[in-house]
Design an enzyme around this catalytic site. Structure first.
Site, PDB file in Angstrom:
ATOM      1  N   GLU A  92      16.115 -14.218  -7.002  1.00 20.00           N
ATOM      2  CA  GLU A  92      16.285 -14.538  -5.587  1.00 20.00           C
ATOM      3  C   GLU A  92      15.404 -15.714  -5.196  1.00 20.00           C
ATOM      4  O   GLU A  92      14.313 -15.891  -5.752  1.00 20.00           O
ATOM      5  CB  GLU A  92      15.851 -13.339  -4.740  1.00 20.00           C
ATOM      6  CG  GLU A  92      16.627 -12.092  -5.031  1.00 20.00           C
ATOM      7  CD  GLU A  92      16.119 -10.910  -4.219  1.00 20.00           C
ATOM      8  OE1 GLU A  92      16.685  -9.823  -4.373  1.00 20.00           O
ATOM      9  OE2 GLU A  92      15.164 -11.073  -3.450  1.00 20.00           O
ATOM     10  N   CYS A 105      10.742 -20.062  -0.776  1.00 20.10           N
ATOM     11  CA  CYS A 105      10.043 -19.088  -1.615  1.00 20.10           C
ATOM     12  C   CYS A 105      10.842 -18.942  -2.905  1.00 20.10           C
ATOM     13  O   CYS A 105      12.051 -18.691  -2.859  1.00 20.10           O
ATOM     14  CB  CYS A 105       9.952 -17.759  -0.874  1.00 20.10           C
ATOM     15  SG  CYS A 105       9.186 -16.464  -1.861  1.00 20.10           S
ATOM     16  N   CYS A 112       9.728  -7.996 -12.639  1.00 23.64           N
ATOM     17  CA  CYS A 112       8.272  -8.163 -12.654  1.00 23.64           C
ATOM     18  C   CYS A 112       7.650  -6.993 -13.397  1.00 23.64           C
ATOM     19  O   CYS A 112       8.111  -5.863 -13.275  1.00 23.64           O
ATOM     20  CB  CYS A 112       7.724  -8.229 -11.235  1.00 23.64           C
ATOM     21  SG  CYS A 112       5.945  -8.566 -11.202  1.00 23.64           S
ATOM     22  N   CYS A 116       3.926  -3.011  -8.725  1.00 20.10           N
ATOM     23  CA  CYS A 116       3.405  -2.633  -7.398  1.00 20.10           C
ATOM     24  C   CYS A 116       4.360  -1.601  -6.786  1.00 20.10           C
ATOM     25  O   CYS A 116       5.581  -1.816  -6.777  1.00 20.10           O
ATOM     26  CB  CYS A 116       3.283  -3.855  -6.496  1.00 20.10           C
ATOM     27  SG  CYS A 116       2.243  -5.132  -7.228  1.00 20.10           S
ATOM     28  N   CYS A 119       7.192  -2.446  -4.051  1.00 20.38           N
ATOM     29  CA  CYS A 119       7.943  -3.703  -4.216  1.00 20.38           C
ATOM     30  C   CYS A 119       9.243  -3.496  -4.978  1.00 20.38           C
ATOM     31  O   CYS A 119       9.247  -2.902  -6.062  1.00 20.38           O
ATOM     32  CB  CYS A 119       7.073  -4.715  -4.958  1.00 20.38           C
ATOM     33  SG  CYS A 119       7.975  -6.198  -5.399  1.00 20.38           S
ATOM     34  N   HIS A 218      -4.055  -6.074  -1.133  1.00 18.78           N
ATOM     35  CA  HIS A 218      -3.361  -4.848  -0.688  1.00 18.78           C
ATOM     36  C   HIS A 218      -4.216  -3.597  -0.568  1.00 18.78           C
ATOM     37  O   HIS A 218      -3.726  -2.565  -0.094  1.00 18.78           O
ATOM     38  CB  HIS A 218      -2.162  -4.514  -1.589  1.00 18.78           C
ATOM     39  CG  HIS A 218      -1.191  -5.647  -1.775  1.00 18.78           C
ATOM     40  ND1 HIS A 218      -0.869  -6.533  -0.777  1.00 18.78           N
ATOM     41  CD2 HIS A 218      -0.487  -6.038  -2.875  1.00 18.78           C
ATOM     42  CE1 HIS A 218      -0.001  -7.426  -1.240  1.00 18.78           C
ATOM     43  NE2 HIS A 218       0.236  -7.156  -2.501  1.00 18.78           N
ATOM     44  N   CYS A 335      11.523  -8.950  -0.925  1.00 24.32           N
ATOM     45  CA  CYS A 335      11.574  -9.527  -2.265  1.00 24.32           C
ATOM     46  C   CYS A 335      12.201  -8.550  -3.248  1.00 24.32           C
ATOM     47  O   CYS A 335      11.752  -7.426  -3.398  1.00 24.32           O
ATOM     48  CB  CYS A 335      10.161  -9.877  -2.698  1.00 24.32           C
ATOM     49  SG  CYS A 335      10.042 -10.397  -4.389  1.00 24.32           S
TER      50      CYS A 335
HETATM   51  S1  SF4 Z   1       4.564  -7.437  -5.401  1.00 17.72           S
HETATM   52 FE1  SF4 Z   1       6.384  -7.201  -6.712  1.00 17.72          FE
HETATM   53  S2  SF4 Z   1       6.793  -9.270  -7.543  1.00 17.72           S
HETATM   54 FE2  SF4 Z   1       4.693  -9.275  -6.710  1.00 17.72          FE
HETATM   55  S3  SF4 Z   1       3.377  -8.743  -8.471  1.00 17.72           S
HETATM   56 FE3  SF4 Z   1       3.847  -6.793  -7.436  1.00 17.72          FE
HETATM   57  S4  SF4 Z   1       5.687  -5.986  -8.505  1.00 17.72           S
HETATM   58 FE4  SF4 Z   1       5.495  -8.180  -9.023  1.00 17.72          FE
END
Ligand code: SF4
Length: 352
Positions: A92, A105, A112, A116, A119, A218, A335
């Site tokens: 994306e 962006c 990934c 996280c 996410c 975070h 995202c």
């Molecule tokens: S927020 Fe999502 S894209 Fe960013 S590092 Fe964490 S898992 Fe990966």
């Protein structure tokens, strides 16, 4: 066999290719100007090149290797593309409009590996890194959404993936933008986001270009961060802050700390005080990102009063604080959300 992407090549590499074809090296700048400046998608349209060179280019390269699988437009002017790559993987990228700014962006990986918990991009794990050309291609795709007199003003590398886990391809892609014939976009207008990989932060600090660094924190302590950002277990906040301090000392660029505010999870006054304690005295800026509650995951927006108090504590402690405005609220703006929806997976995320 599919042809390579021309944007996998730096300006110097393209000049060397021209030379190998018996052409003058300045032809590389002409070609790049057509692609970046004049938004041409076909070598045949490069009318100041000889027919022979255009033919050789078309036999050797493609300008785009991807297709646009989805294109969403928000009422606020935000546009999001789901780009389908040659191997059918999807990433994306987003264009955001605000006053005179045209910020994009972009993604650096398919999926990934950082995991996280809030996410969408990480839910399917990491498939692979993007090549330099695949990163540049997103920029070109988004640039072509703008009318003729508008240009991209800023880039944030905050899309799918951990940018510092694909640093060589990313730096080559960004480097090509301010080389002759590129977009003319200064590194100062580019922000690279990371979950916090200390060695890679140091590598970026010493790379010699004034990119901006955004660290996704975070949480104000390791116990909570280990839960929200599992990769933290092997790193720890102290090591990240120390690398970010070195980045500031080396580049003179103030570091931004991103903090997704998850209602009831990391938004208490105590946590705000702890966060202020970490950042006080550092040349830092904190960007709070209220969670997008589009989720079946156990995360939701912070209550307005909690967010207000959180900001108040930080500001009273002297930490410069902003709250990110939500863009593209009426599309799959979080995202990784659009990719998941496309893959038939229930999305549950925020915008990172
Ligand atoms: S927020 Fe999502 S894209 Fe960013 S590092 Fe964490 S898992 Fe990966």
């Amino acid at each position: 066999m599919s042809l390579p992407l021309i944007c996998d090549l730096s300006r110097d590499e393209l000049a060397a290719w021209c030379q190998a074809q018996g052409e003058e090296t300045y032809r590389a700048d002409q070609i790049r100007k057509w692609i970046f400046g004049k938004r041409v998608n076909d070598f045949e349209a490069m009318t100041d090149l000889s027919a022979g060179l255009r033919h050789k280019l078309a036999e050797s390269f493609v300008i785009f290797s991807s297709d646009i699988a989805r294109h969403q437009k928000s009422k606020d002017g935000t546009e999001k593309l789901l780009v389908e790559l040659r191997d059918s993987e999807k990433v994306e990228c987003v264009l955001m409009r605000e006053d005179d700014r045209r910020t994009i962006c972009i993604s650096t990986q398919v999926g990934c590996g950082m995991g996280c918990v809030f996410c969408a991009s990480g839910l399917l794990g990491l498939s692979r890194n993007l090549s330099t050309g695949e990163i540049v291609e997103q920029i070109l795709r988004l640039d072509r959404l703008l009318p003729p007199l508008e240009r991209i003003t800023n880039i944030v590398v905050m899309g799918m993936g951990e940018p510092l886990a694909n640093l060589p391809s990313l730096l080559k892609a960004l480097g090509t933008l301010d080389e002759k014939g590129g977009l003319g976009l200064s590194p100062r207008r580019i922000t690279i986001s990371t979950v916090g990989l200390p060695e890679k932060i140091r590598e970026l600090a010493h790379f010699g270009k004034p990119y901006n660094l955004a660290v996704s924190l975070h949480a104000p302590n390791d116990a909570l961060r280990n839960e929200l950002v599992p990769v933290n277990k092997t790193i720890g906040i102290e090591a990240i802050l120390s690398a970010a301090d070195e980045f500031f000392e080396q580049t003179g660029r103030r570091v931004t700390y991103e903090y997704v505010v998850l209602g009831g999870r990391n938004d208490s006054v105590e946590e705000a005080r702890e966060l202020a304690g970490l950042l006080r005295g550092r040349n830092a800026h904190i960007n709070l990102i209220p969670m997008n509650a589009v989720s079946e995951l156990p995360f939701h927006d912070p209550e307005a009063e909690c967010l207000r108090k959180f900001v108040e504590v930080l500001e009273q402690s002297g930490v410069t604080t902003t709250v990110r405005k939500r863009k593209g609220a009426d599309i799959d703006a979080a995202c990784g959300q659009l990719r998941l929806r496309n893959a038939g997976v229930q999305a549950s995320a925020r915008d990172v």
